[in-house]
Structures are given as C-alpha cells and as structure tokens.
Design a protein around this motif. Structure first.
Motif, PDB file in Angstrom:
ATOM      1  N   MET A 123       1.395  50.856 -53.673  1.00 63.03           N
ATOM      2  CA  MET A 123       2.171  50.019 -52.705  1.00 63.03           C
ATOM      3  C   MET A 123       2.312  50.700 -51.255  1.00 63.03           C
ATOM      4  O   MET A 123       3.256  51.524 -50.927  1.00 63.03           O
ATOM      5  CB  MET A 123       3.658  49.606 -53.225  1.00 63.03           C
ATOM      6  CG  MET A 123       3.577  49.312 -54.637  1.00 63.03           C
ATOM      7  SD  MET A 123       3.022  47.381 -54.683  1.00 63.03           S
ATOM      8  CE  MET A 123       4.465  46.561 -54.366  1.00 63.03           C
ATOM      9  N   ASP A 150       2.985  48.978 -44.089  1.00 62.27           N
ATOM     10  CA  ASP A 150       2.572  47.849 -43.075  1.00 62.27           C
ATOM     11  C   ASP A 150       1.340  48.490 -42.231  1.00 62.27           C
ATOM     12  O   ASP A 150       1.549  49.641 -41.581  1.00 62.27           O
ATOM     13  CB  ASP A 150       3.658  47.366 -42.274  1.00 62.27           C
ATOM     14  CG  ASP A 150       3.344  46.410 -41.359  1.00 62.27           C
ATOM     15  OD1 ASP A 150       2.309  46.294 -40.867  1.00 62.27           O
ATOM     16  OD2 ASP A 150       3.997  45.639 -41.334  1.00 62.27           O
ATOM     17  N   TYR A 160      -1.896  47.395 -52.598  1.00 66.10           N
ATOM     18  CA  TYR A 160      -1.174  46.296 -51.678  1.00 66.10           C
ATOM     19  C   TYR A 160      -0.712  46.963 -50.387  1.00 66.10           C
ATOM     20  O   TYR A 160      -0.140  47.979 -50.452  1.00 66.10           O
ATOM     21  CB  TYR A 160      -0.028  45.553 -52.146  1.00 66.10           C
ATOM     22  CG  TYR A 160      -0.561  44.744 -53.387  1.00 66.10           C
ATOM     23  CD1 TYR A 160      -1.096  43.709 -53.575  1.00 66.10           C
ATOM     24  CD2 TYR A 160      -0.109  45.544 -54.747  1.00 66.10           C
ATOM     25  CE1 TYR A 160      -1.471  42.749 -54.692  1.00 66.10           C
ATOM     26  CE2 TYR A 160      -0.541  44.721 -55.925  1.00 66.10           C
ATOM     27  CZ  TYR A 160      -1.082  43.488 -55.726  1.00 66.10           C
ATOM     28  OH  TYR A 160      -1.552  42.814 -57.028  1.00 66.10           O
ATOM     29  N   ASP A 161      -0.944  46.158 -49.165  1.00 64.60           N
ATOM     30  CA  ASP A 161      -0.181  46.464 -47.929  1.00 64.60           C
ATOM     31  C   ASP A 161       1.060  45.868 -47.685  1.00 64.60           C
ATOM     32  O   ASP A 161       1.103  44.600 -47.901  1.00 64.60           O
ATOM     33  CB  ASP A 161      -1.046  46.342 -46.926  1.00 64.60           C
ATOM     34  CG  ASP A 161      -2.245  47.375 -46.528  1.00 64.60           C
ATOM     35  OD1 ASP A 161      -2.181  48.531 -47.161  1.00 64.60           O
ATOM     36  OD2 ASP A 161      -3.087  47.016 -46.081  1.00 64.60           O
ATOM     37  N   VAL A 162       2.359  46.588 -47.763  1.00 67.32           N
ATOM     38  CA  VAL A 162       3.441  45.757 -47.851  1.00 67.32           C
ATOM     39  C   VAL A 162       3.976  45.546 -46.426  1.00 67.32           C
ATOM     40  O   VAL A 162       4.458  46.399 -45.603  1.00 67.32           O
ATOM     41  CB  VAL A 162       4.639  46.621 -48.603  1.00 67.32           C
ATOM     42  CG1 VAL A 162       5.826  46.006 -48.656  1.00 67.32           C
ATOM     43  CG2 VAL A 162       4.212  47.022 -49.978  1.00 67.32           C
ATOM     44  N   TYR A 171       7.231  46.536 -44.553  1.00 70.04           N
ATOM     45  CA  TYR A 171       8.014  47.516 -45.563  1.00 70.04           C
ATOM     46  C   TYR A 171       9.253  46.543 -46.113  1.00 70.04           C
ATOM     47  O   TYR A 171      10.040  47.356 -46.766  1.00 70.04           O
ATOM     48  CB  TYR A 171       8.433  48.828 -44.814  1.00 70.04           C
ATOM     49  CG  TYR A 171       7.461  49.521 -44.298  1.00 70.04           C
ATOM     50  CD1 TYR A 171       6.922  50.563 -44.970  1.00 70.04           C
ATOM     51  CD2 TYR A 171       6.991  49.334 -42.938  1.00 70.04           C
ATOM     52  CE1 TYR A 171       6.004  51.407 -44.617  1.00 70.04           C
ATOM     53  CE2 TYR A 171       6.170  50.395 -42.611  1.00 70.04           C
ATOM     54  CZ  TYR A 171       5.502  51.396 -42.949  1.00 70.04           C
ATOM     55  OH  TYR A 171       4.599  52.136 -42.653  1.00 70.04           O
ATOM     56  N   ASN A 210       8.715  41.460 -50.012  1.00 71.74           N
ATOM     57  CA  ASN A 210       7.206  41.382 -50.087  1.00 71.74           C
ATOM     58  C   ASN A 210       6.602  42.583 -51.181  1.00 71.74           C
ATOM     59  O   ASN A 210       5.825  42.023 -51.798  1.00 71.74           O
ATOM     60  CB  ASN A 210       6.507  42.130 -48.672  1.00 71.74           C
ATOM     61  CG  ASN A 210       6.901  41.000 -47.610  1.00 71.74           C
ATOM     62  OD1 ASN A 210       7.121  39.673 -48.221  1.00 71.74           O
ATOM     63  ND2 ASN A 210       6.995  41.208 -46.447  1.00 71.74           N
ATOM     64  N   ALA A 211       7.414  43.593 -51.158  1.00 75.44           N
ATOM     65  CA  ALA A 211       7.241  44.603 -52.399  1.00 75.44           C
ATOM     66  C   ALA A 211       7.472  44.148 -53.517  1.00 75.44           C
ATOM     67  O   ALA A 211       6.551  43.998 -54.569  1.00 75.44           O
ATOM     68  CB  ALA A 211       7.886  45.732 -52.136  1.00 75.44           C
ATOM     69  N   ASN A 247       4.371  41.398 -54.282  1.00 72.50           N
ATOM     70  CA  ASN A 247       3.139  42.187 -54.578  1.00 72.50           C
ATOM     71  C   ASN A 247       3.104  42.977 -55.945  1.00 72.50           C
ATOM     72  O   ASN A 247       2.216  42.825 -56.998  1.00 72.50           O
ATOM     73  CB  ASN A 247       2.696  43.499 -53.458  1.00 72.50           C
ATOM     74  CG  ASN A 247       2.537  42.892 -52.308  1.00 72.50           C
ATOM     75  OD1 ASN A 247       3.164  43.617 -51.271  1.00 72.50           O
ATOM     76  ND2 ASN A 247       2.276  41.990 -52.104  1.00 72.50           N
ATOM     77  N   VAL A 276      10.370  49.933 -50.333  1.00 76.53           N
ATOM     78  CA  VAL A 276       9.292  49.426 -51.070  1.00 76.53           C
ATOM     79  C   VAL A 276       9.540  49.703 -52.494  1.00 76.53           C
ATOM     80  O   VAL A 276       9.351  48.703 -53.127  1.00 76.53           O
ATOM     81  CB  VAL A 276       7.938  49.957 -50.483  1.00 76.53           C
ATOM     82  CG1 VAL A 276       6.840  49.612 -51.241  1.00 76.53           C
ATOM     83  CG2 VAL A 276       7.583  49.415 -49.054  1.00 76.53           C
TER      84      VAL A 276
END
Length: 362
Positions: free
Chosen positions: A169, A172, A199-201, A204, A208-209, A212, A235
């Motif tokens: 994880m 950004d 994944y690119d969160v 941050y 979103n985390a 993902n 995250v």
C-alpha cells in the motif's frame, strides 16, 4: 532524487542548530533594526495528523526561540493543490521573509517555487522535496524508512512461519517521498517475497486504503496475504479496517509510519505490527533554523550537512535525519523516552490489559 556528499548525523545537526541559536541570541538588537520578519509555513494535509499536532507547534516554537521578533504565518492545504498554490502566492504577495513548504504535489508547486525565487523569497522544502529552485531541504531519509518497514515485515512473517505473499500500500504518486519509500522497501523485499498486489493510495486517505485492501482480499483470497507493507499509519488504519471487516484473524503484520497515537495503540493491541518514528522535533528544529538563517541572508553551512537534487535544481543544502523502527517492545525506549507520548496517553482503560502484557505499565 539523488543524495551526495553525505555526512549527516543527528549530532552534527544538533551542533549546527546550536550555532544558529547562539547567533540569533547575539542579534536580538538587530531584529529591531529590520531583522525580524514573517516565515510562511505551508503544510499539505489534515489527514496525516502529525502535521498539525506535532510539526506546526514545534516549528512555531523553535522559530520564536531563534528569532523572538519573527512571526509564523501558517496555512494547511487540506490535500488540495490549488489551495496550496493560492496560499503560497498570497504569502509571496505579502512579502514573507522565507517560506517553509511541505508540498501537496511536488511538480504542481514548481511554478509557485519559481515565483517565490523571482520575488527573492527563499523556499525551504520540508518533509517532501518540491521541484523548482529550492534553497534548503529538511527531512528524513526516505529510503531508510522503506527499508525499516520491509525488514520489520519480513521479520514478523518469518516469526509466524509465514512466507506467503504481501500487499503493498504505497503513497500518493504526487508525493516525491512515495517513490523514495517504495524504492527503499523494494531493495529489501526483492526476491524475498511475492508481491500479490500493489496500490498507490491517493491522498494517503484511509478510505482509499480500505477500498484497495478490499480489492486485494477479493483478488488474492482472505487467507493468502502474509503481510501488508502500508506506507504510513493513516494508510495502515484503512488496510487494517478492511482486514477486520473481512474477518481475517489474526490480522497479518501491517507496517506504518509517523508514530501516530492511534497507530501506537494499534501496535499495543496487536492490530498493527510496527510504525516508523521520525523524531519530528529534530526535523522541525532543522527547518526552523534554515528559515531563520535564510531569512537573514545567512548560509546554511552549519545546518545542512549533505546535498540533494530535485528534477530542476542540483546541490540543494539538506538535513536528512535518521528514522527509527518501533514495535511493541520498543515503545517505551523510543516514543515514551523522547516525550512524544506518556504511558497514560497510550494505555487507555480499554488497552490496560494489553499494556500490562507488553510491560508498558510496570
């Protein structure tokens, strides 16, 4: 980003800060003759709690110690690039003596950095290295942050006898530190573990985390994730929530960064394996000293002990400090010892049994 001429050490930084402090004491009379000025402090996010809870008050306090006549004009962009651009241009228009910039997006802020430079205002990059003609940089070694996280994760997985795949994880992609952290982590993880998903969160954000992590659980299966390399504690919180929602017990080892209080409490409870503590006081003191020195037209020679390059500027004077890995067994000798948190703050009534087990209350 490339690092050269490295001879950075905490002791050397401390010596440099002391020199600046002594110099400022000797110039108090000069401050009344126009040597007092305003320092702009531009922070990127309220999602990452350390900025407002730790960095801001420590920077403001240190500036006052070094320059009693100086003031700090603060703004937080709330992860919005356009807001930070407006805030920065407002400070340039008001004619601040120096700017401390923790950029939401390093590339997007380049033109603002150039505008400050054109106006004769030095810009010191803080925590994240922005693009453009930066005059100084204060941060921690991001590659070492990633290496600490990766080593801790591998150690935890080996202790469990778990050699399965991990989920990464990352930060950004608009943050230059995200690539730095990931590169450091990959230097350790390469050929040692399978990366099931990465994944690119964005921003941050924990939500979103969470999304993902849910996607990773669906793709890989709930029992085929041996660990999660989460770039920071925000995250990590989202990833852990998703693992718990999927009823994965026990939660696999999850890393973090920033030593947020709720993350330390998760480490005590066993939900998070580790965090990376970056002694913010040293970082805040370094950037405050840089801002005061540059605002007075002085050199950074006594403060910056290495140089870095961004995409536009070479040999930026830099102070790169050393991060520290924290697990449940080292909370007392790091965070408590340094006065970041007290045992009482960490060990809420609900956590008291876990704190007793961890030896924190004895």
């Amino acid at each position: 980003m490339r690092r050269s001429r490295t001879r950075s050490a905490v002791a050397a930084v401390a010596a440099g800060l002391l020199a600046v402090s002594l110099a400022s004491c000797g110039s108090n009379g000069g401050e009344q003759d126009g040597n007092a000025f305003t320092i702009g402090l531009l922070l990127p996010s309220q999602q990452i709690t350390r900025y407002e809870n730790s960095d801001r008050p420590m920077i403001e306090k240190r500036v006052k110690e070094l320059c009693p006549g100086c003031t700090v004009d603060h703004a937080n962009a709330g992860d919005d690039v356009a807001s930070q651009q407006r805030q920065m241009h407002s400070m340039i228009t008001r004619g601040v003596g120096a700017l401390i910039l923790d950029a939401v997006d390093a590339k997007a802020l380049r033109s603002s950095v150039q505008a400050a430079h054109k106006a004769g205002i030095p810009v010191i990059a803080y925590d994240r290295l922005a693009e453009g003609p930066i005059s100084g940089y204060a941060s921690f070694n991001g590659g070492q942050v990633g290496r600490l996280q990766a080593r801790a994760l591998l150690d935890a997985m080996r202790a469990k006898g778990d050699g399965r795949q991990i989920v990464m994880m990352n930060g950004d992609p608009s943050s230059p530190n995200a690539a730095w952290f990931k590169k450091g982590a990959m230097s350790v993880l390469k050929d040692k573990v399978r990366i099931g998903k990465s994944y690119d969160v964005i921003e941050y954000r924990p939500d979103n985390a969470y999304a993902n992590m849910q996607a990773a659980i669906t793709a890989l299966g709930p029992h085929r994730i041996g660990g999660v390399l989460a770039v920071n504690d925000t995250v990590a919180s989202g990833a852990i929530s998703a693992l718990k929602s999927a009823r994965i017990r026990p939660v696999p080892p999850v890393t973090g960064q920033d030593a947020d209080l709720d993350a330390v409490q998760r480490i005590v409870s066993g939900d998070q394996y580790m965090t990376v503590y970056k002694p913010f006081k040293a970082e805040a003191h370094a950037v405050a000293a840089m801002a005061v020195a540059l605002g007075r037209g002085h050199s950074l020679r006594s403060i910056a002990h290495t140089t870095v390059d961004n995409t536009t500027t070479e040999n930026i004077p830099a102070s790169l400090l050393t991060p520290v890995a924290v697990t449940v067994g080292s909370i007392r000798k790091t965070l408590v010892k340094d006065g970041v948190y007290t045992i009482g703050e960490i060990c809420t009534p609900k956590l008291r049994p876990a704190c007793d087990k961890a030896g924190l209350t004895r």
